[in-house]
Write a protein that holds these residues in place. Structure first.
Motif, PDB file in Angstrom:
ATOM      1  N   THR A 143       0.844  -1.177   0.000  1.00  0.00           N
ATOM      2  CA  THR A 143       0.000   0.000   0.000  1.00  0.00           C
ATOM      3  C   THR A 143       0.891   1.242   0.000  1.00  0.00           C
ATOM      4  N   GLU A 144       0.322   2.388  -0.269  1.00  0.00           N
ATOM      5  CA  GLU A 144       1.119   3.597  -0.434  1.00  0.00           C
ATOM      6  C   GLU A 144       1.720   4.087   0.878  1.00  0.00           C
ATOM      7  N   GLY A 145       2.858   4.764   0.752  1.00  0.00           N
ATOM      8  CA  GLY A 145       3.437   5.460   1.890  1.00  0.00           C
ATOM      9  C   GLY A 145       4.204   4.622   2.888  1.00  0.00           C
ATOM     10  N   ALA A 146       4.759   3.503   2.462  1.00  0.00           N
ATOM     11  CA  ALA A 146       5.534   2.673   3.393  1.00  0.00           C
ATOM     12  C   ALA A 146       6.792   3.422   3.834  1.00  0.00           C
ATOM     13  N   LEU A 147       7.047   3.446   5.137  1.00  0.00           N
ATOM     14  CA  LEU A 147       8.258   4.071   5.659  1.00  0.00           C
ATOM     15  C   LEU A 147       9.468   3.288   5.148  1.00  0.00           C
ATOM     16  N   THR A 148      10.397   3.957   4.480  1.00  0.00           N
ATOM     17  CA  THR A 148      11.473   3.267   3.773  1.00  0.00           C
ATOM     18  C   THR A 148      12.820   3.932   4.032  1.00  0.00           C
ATOM     19  N   ARG A 149      13.791   3.092   4.394  1.00  0.00           N
ATOM     20  CA  ARG A 149      15.154   3.553   4.636  1.00  0.00           C
ATOM     21  C   ARG A 149      16.102   2.883   3.645  1.00  0.00           C
ATOM     22  N   VAL A 158       9.376  -0.598  12.932  1.00  0.00           N
ATOM     23  CA  VAL A 158       8.553  -1.461  13.792  1.00  0.00           C
ATOM     24  C   VAL A 158       7.480  -0.638  14.493  1.00  0.00           C
ATOM     25  N   LYS A 159       7.843   0.520  14.992  1.00  0.00           N
ATOM     26  CA  LYS A 159       6.869   1.391  15.655  1.00  0.00           C
ATOM     27  C   LYS A 159       5.775   1.820  14.692  1.00  0.00           C
ATOM     28  N   GLU A 160       6.156   2.069  13.450  1.00  0.00           N
ATOM     29  CA  GLU A 160       5.200   2.455  12.415  1.00  0.00           C
ATOM     30  C   GLU A 160       4.235   1.313  12.093  1.00  0.00           C
ATOM     31  N   GLY A 161       4.723   0.065  12.225  1.00  0.00           N
ATOM     32  CA  GLY A 161       3.887  -1.084  11.925  1.00  0.00           C
ATOM     33  C   GLY A 161       4.099  -1.663  10.542  1.00  0.00           C
ATOM     34  N   ARG A 162       4.840  -0.976   9.719  1.00  0.00           N
ATOM     35  CA  ARG A 162       5.175  -1.467   8.384  1.00  0.00           C
ATOM     36  C   ARG A 162       6.281  -0.608   7.814  1.00  0.00           C
ATOM     37  N   ARG A 173       4.195   1.068  -4.067  1.00  0.00           N
ATOM     38  CA  ARG A 173       3.560   2.111  -4.877  1.00  0.00           C
ATOM     39  C   ARG A 173       4.186   3.479  -4.608  1.00  0.00           C
ATOM     40  N   SER A 174       4.462   3.750  -3.351  1.00  0.00           N
ATOM     41  CA  SER A 174       5.097   5.013  -2.979  1.00  0.00           C
ATOM     42  C   SER A 174       5.715   4.827  -1.606  1.00  0.00           C
ATOM     43  N   VAL A 175       6.630   5.729  -1.233  1.00  0.00           N
ATOM     44  CA  VAL A 175       7.318   5.589   0.051  1.00  0.00           C
ATOM     45  C   VAL A 175       7.354   6.921   0.791  1.00  0.00           C
ATOM     46  N   ARG A 176       7.493   6.802   2.100  1.00  0.00           N
ATOM     47  CA  ARG A 176       7.900   7.926   2.936  1.00  0.00           C
ATOM     48  C   ARG A 176       9.367   7.665   3.244  1.00  0.00           C
ATOM     49  N   LEU A 177      10.239   8.465   2.679  1.00  0.00           N
ATOM     50  CA  LEU A 177      11.669   8.184   2.708  1.00  0.00           C
ATOM     51  C   LEU A 177      12.292   8.651   4.012  1.00  0.00           C
ATOM     52  N   LEU A 178      12.846   7.702   4.762  1.00  0.00           N
ATOM     53  CA  LEU A 178      13.471   7.992   6.048  1.00  0.00           C
ATOM     54  C   LEU A 178      14.929   8.352   5.800  1.00  0.00           C
ATOM     55  N   GLY A 221      11.925   6.256 -10.882  1.00  0.00           N
ATOM     56  CA  GLY A 221      10.523   5.879 -10.949  1.00  0.00           C
ATOM     57  C   GLY A 221       9.830   5.567  -9.642  1.00  0.00           C
ATOM     58  N   ILE A 222      10.419   5.917  -8.512  1.00  0.00           N
ATOM     59  CA  ILE A 222       9.775   5.683  -7.219  1.00  0.00           C
ATOM     60  C   ILE A 222       9.101   6.972  -6.762  1.00  0.00           C
ATOM     61  N   LYS A 223       7.837   6.885  -6.410  1.00  0.00           N
ATOM     62  CA  LYS A 223       7.096   8.043  -5.920  1.00  0.00           C
ATOM     63  C   LYS A 223       7.434   8.285  -4.449  1.00  0.00           C
ATOM     64  N   ILE A 224       7.793   9.517  -4.115  1.00  0.00           N
ATOM     65  CA  ILE A 224       8.124   9.885  -2.739  1.00  0.00           C
ATOM     66  C   ILE A 224       6.974  10.724  -2.187  1.00  0.00           C
ATOM     67  N   ASP A 225       6.261  10.186  -1.203  1.00  0.00           N
ATOM     68  CA  ASP A 225       5.172  10.942  -0.586  1.00  0.00           C
ATOM     69  C   ASP A 225       5.716  12.045   0.320  1.00  0.00           C
ATOM     70  N   SER A 226       6.792  11.725   1.048  1.00  0.00           N
ATOM     71  CA  SER A 226       7.408  12.703   1.939  1.00  0.00           C
ATOM     72  C   SER A 226       8.788  12.205   2.323  1.00  0.00           C
TER      73      SER A 226
END
Length: 216
Positions: A56-62, A92-96, A157-162, A176-181
């Motif tokens: 799903t959109e907006g996965a926290l990603t490092r 882990v705190k985020e849940g995904r 689909r998209s990430v929140r880039l940590l 080609g990766i969508k960055i939500d924030s």
């Protein structure tokens, strides 16, 4: 070799990675799914840790560049080991979320021995940028194409880039990766790494606003 501008007839780009294995990995932060990849372009092995539903959109990603001295030996010279631990804890705190551990990025891409030589030059008074240049090496030789390929393979689909590094964001978007924030990952400076962090902020454009507070 797969080139970045190669495309299939349907307009999609062939993946530069091959998924090789996946296994549960229990860590001090929580249980992750560890997925091993082969980078077809460079022949390197790569690894990603996945926690929860990331399609799903907006996965926290490092995107974490390997750092043997910091990640494994706990070097105080940099903040890499602390960033790695903080990122896993945040996911882990985020849940995904996702942590891509990037092999071949040692010393911002110059390699382990060159990085150790750079550390020696820094001990003699240079900053981390000057130490690379003094060796005739790039300030930052990292490329994030393989990280983008892995994220595509995961169905992200998209990430929140940590990250504090604007170049990571720019590179992922280019591939080609969508960055939500972009979510800052701020580690309190220590006596040993405060100069390193200041250099990242002042010479490499990293977003590190907490350094001004620490200075005050």
């Amino acid at each position: 070799m797969i080139e970045s501008d190669d495309v299939f007839d349907d307009g999609t780009r062939p993946s530069g990675v091959e998924r090789a294995v996946s296994v549960r990995l229990a860590t001090v932060h929580g249980d992750f799914l560890a997925i091993g990849y082969l980078d077809r372009n460079r022949g390197e092995e790569q690894m990603v840790l996945v926690y929860g539903d990331v399609e799903t959109e907006g996965a926290l990603t490092r995107l974490h560049s390997e750092c043997l001295t910091g990640d494994v030996f706990g070097s105080k010279h940099c903040d890499c080991g602390e960033q790695l631990s903080a990122a896993l804890g945040a996911i882990v705190k985020e849940g995904r979320g996702i942590l891509v551990y990037l092999q071949g990025h040692e010393g911002r891409g110059i390699g382990l021995l060159a990085k150790l030589r750079a550390m020696k030059l820094q001990a003699e008074g240079m900053d981390t940028v000057e130490a690379n240049i003094a060796q005739g090496l790039p300030v930052d030789a990292r490329d994030y194409q393989v990280a983008a390929d892995i994220l595509h393979d995961l169905g992200v689909r998209s990430v929140r880039l940590l990250s504090n590094n604007p170049r990571k964001r720019e590179s992922l978007q280019r591939h080609g990766i969508k960055i939500d924030s972009q979510v800052p990952l701020l580690i309190p400076p220590s006596d040993e790494n405060k100069s390193y962090q200041w250099t990242k902020r002042d010479r490499l454009d990293h977003y590190l606003p907490h350094l001004d507070i620490a200075a005050d």
